[in-house]
Design a protein around this motif. Structure first.
Motif: not given
Length: 309
Positions: A138-152, A237-250
């Motif tokens: 899990x520690x390695x998986x979390x490290x990879x998650x933080x390194x590569x994952x991003x919000x679409x 996560x990259x793009x998380x603020x923009x995505x939350x804003x879009x979904x919240x406004x709905x």
């Protein structure tokens, strides 16, 4: 002295061991000569808070103590006193409205989508790669998650032909990650992916706004909606603020949809540390913190008298 507590253990012995290690081994201080501020991530566990206060004053004989919510500290770090702070932590995710520096505890909303569950989900997604080093660590998986994952920004577009991200494992093996890097954080917006029966992060923020509107009114609520902050590890996560804003406004009605602003803390994951340092230096610290004299007079009930944060 500012200590950040990520998890309030139900076992006093474990908490004592951690605090003793911090005070004696890492800081090398006599606790009776110091005040202590500990940022809390679990707002509803009154029993743990009482045990912690008892431990600090009885065992470590500290001079003063203050146990604010990490959400409040993150907001302080930005130089603001009013806003909605959504903590996206490893074990907890909850939204706290804060007005003029004080949390409105009757309006706290939570979600079971946490950093730990996202890591577990990510491990499941990567299982098809037959990489035991990741799926069993899990520690390695979390490290990879933080390194590569991003919000679409747009999930369907991102999943149609996602560019691969290459992560080099400790043994030199290259792990190629495609759709998984978008699918993992998408669970914050669609918890059924995990699967988890809980509300999404935007829905939690929306529920908080709607309750504030119903009880406190539009003018009061608007001042909070104009400063929605995402804190904790999940806010990286990259793009998380923009995505939350879009979904919240709905989810929310006008004028909140047009007035909402979503941002990250200035100090990112260290925001609660920065906010705690500022609070410790504030002129009214002695007024809001619990002194040893007050504890010995009222016992753990002093929390109810001075638990402002």
């Amino acid at each position: 002295m500012h200590v950040q507590e990520g998890y309030e253990s139900s076992y006093p012995d474990a908490t004592e061991t951690v605090l003793n290690y911090v005070f004696k081994n890492k800081l090398g201080v006599e606790t009776k000569d110091h005040s202590v501020l500990i940022g809390r991530s679990l707002p509803h566990v009154q029993q743990n808070q009482e045990k912690l206060v008892e431990l600090l004053f009885e065992k470590f004989q500290i001079h003063r103590a203050l146990l604010p919510l990490n959400n409040v500290l993150s907001l302080f770090a930005s130089g603001k006193l009013t806003g909605l702070v959504m903590e996206l932590g490893a074990g907890t995710s909850y939204c706290v409205p804060i007005y003029e520096g004080f949390p409105l505890k009757g309006f706290i909303m939570s979600s079971d989508v946490t950093g730990n569950k996202l890591t577990e989900f990510f491990m499941n997604l990567l299982s098809k790669h037959s990489c035991a080093a990741v799926t069993q660590d899990p520690v390695l998986a979390e490290t990879i998650k933080e390194a590569v994952c991003c919000v679409a920004p747009n999930l369907f577009t991102a999943l149609s032909d996602p560019p691969e991200s290459v992560y080099t494992l400790p043994d030199g093996t290259e792990l190629r990650i495609g759709r998984e890097k978008h699918q993992c954080p998408e669970a914050m917006f669609s918890p059924n992916l995990i699967p988890c029966i809980t509300k999404s992060i935007p829905a939690v923020i929306s529920d908080c706004i709607k309750k504030l509107h119903t009880i406190r009114g539009e003018k009061y609520t608007t001042s909070l909606v104009q400063n929605i902050m995402l804190s904790g590890g999940g806010s990286k996560f990259t793009n998380i603020c923009e995505r939350v804003k879009v979904e919240l406004d709905k989810c929310v009605d006008a004028p909140y949809a047009s007035n909402s602003k979503v941002c990250n803390p200035v100090a990112e994951i260290h925001s609660s540390w920065v906010g705690g340092s500022l609070l410790c230096c504030h002129s009214n610290y002695n007024e809001v913190s619990i002194s040893a004299e007050e504890y010995h007079e009222h016992g753990v009930n002093v929390i109810g008298l001075k638990s402002l944060f």
